[in-house]
Scaffold this motif. Sequence first.
Motif, short mmCIF file in Angstrom:
data_model
loop_
_atom_site.label_atom_id
_atom_site.label_comp_id
_atom_site.label_asym_id
_atom_site.label_seq_id
_atom_site.Cartn_x
_atom_site.Cartn_y
_atom_site.Cartn_z
N TYR A 140 -25.19 36.47 15.53
CA TYR A 140 -25.98 35.30 15.90
C TYR A 140 -25.72 35.08 17.38
N GLY A 141 -26.79 35.01 18.15
CA GLY A 141 -26.67 34.87 19.60
C GLY A 141 -25.86 33.66 20.01
N GLY A 142 -25.88 32.61 19.18
CA GLY A 142 -25.13 31.40 19.48
C GLY A 142 -23.72 31.41 18.93
N GLY A 143 -23.33 32.51 18.27
CA GLY A 143 -21.99 32.62 17.70
C GLY A 143 -22.01 32.33 16.20
N LEU A 144 -21.16 33.04 15.48
CA LEU A 144 -21.14 32.92 14.01
C LEU A 144 -20.70 31.53 13.55
N GLU A 145 -19.83 30.87 14.30
CA GLU A 145 -19.41 29.52 13.91
C GLU A 145 -20.61 28.57 13.94
N ARG A 146 -21.44 28.65 14.98
CA ARG A 146 -22.64 27.80 15.05
C ARG A 146 -23.59 28.14 13.92
N LYS A 147 -23.75 29.43 13.66
CA LYS A 147 -24.65 29.85 12.58
C LYS A 147 -24.21 29.24 11.26
N GLN A 148 -22.91 29.33 10.96
CA GLN A 148 -22.39 28.77 9.71
C GLN A 148 -22.61 27.26 9.67
N ARG A 149 -22.37 26.59 10.78
CA ARG A 149 -22.55 25.14 10.82
C ARG A 149 -24.01 24.76 10.60
N LEU A 150 -24.94 25.51 11.20
CA LEU A 150 -26.37 25.23 11.00
C LEU A 150 -26.77 25.45 9.55
N LEU A 151 -26.31 26.54 8.95
CA LEU A 151 -26.63 26.81 7.55
C LEU A 151 -26.04 25.75 6.64
N ASP A 152 -24.78 25.36 6.89
CA ASP A 152 -24.15 24.32 6.09
C ASP A 152 -24.90 23.00 6.23
N PHE A 153 -25.29 22.68 7.45
CA PHE A 153 -26.05 21.45 7.70
C PHE A 153 -27.34 21.45 6.90
N GLU A 154 -28.09 22.54 6.95
CA GLU A 154 -29.37 22.61 6.25
C GLU A 154 -29.19 22.60 4.74
N ARG A 155 -28.10 23.08 4.27
CA ARG A 155 -27.83 23.09 2.82
C ARG A 155 -27.25 21.76 2.34
#
Length: 163
Positions: A140-155
């Motif tokens: 993920y261009g923004g970093g895996l931590e951000r990706k996980q946070r975005l997915l968690d947020f949407e879920r």
Amino acid sequence: MKQHTVIDSPYGALTLVAEDGVLCGLYMTDQRHRPPEESFGAADDGPFAQAEEQLRAYFDGDLKEFTLDLCLNGTPFQRTVWDQLRRIPYGETRTYGELADALGNPAASRAVGLANGRNPIGIIVPCHRVIGASGSLTGYGGGLERKQRLLDFERGAAGSALF
């Protein structure tokens, strides 16, 4: 003519870039494939009111689908992949292979991944919703931590307003 502004978000500063008044970039701090700052044009908040409003609503949990006009600069294949990204529903994920299948080319998962990584309008064109075949977070261009946070947020893992 290009213009840009920087806004705060729960995921760090976001640089919004417009070309002739149409959003053509949304970049995170330390993002891979982030263009040089001098390519963003003059600092000007003018063309970004609608994008800022929709991003705020998204981060507040009130917006599930962006309705902004976008200028996606890339190859025809990249634009096709980015169009498929916009079809992934809020809170869901797809694998690179599933995107390749949707494009009618099951063998193109690697090319899909490369195009996904070059997405110039993160979050709004939701490249964070693409995962590996095993269900793992991959690139993920923004970093895996951000990706996980975005997915968690949407879920729904993030309960209250973040912005």
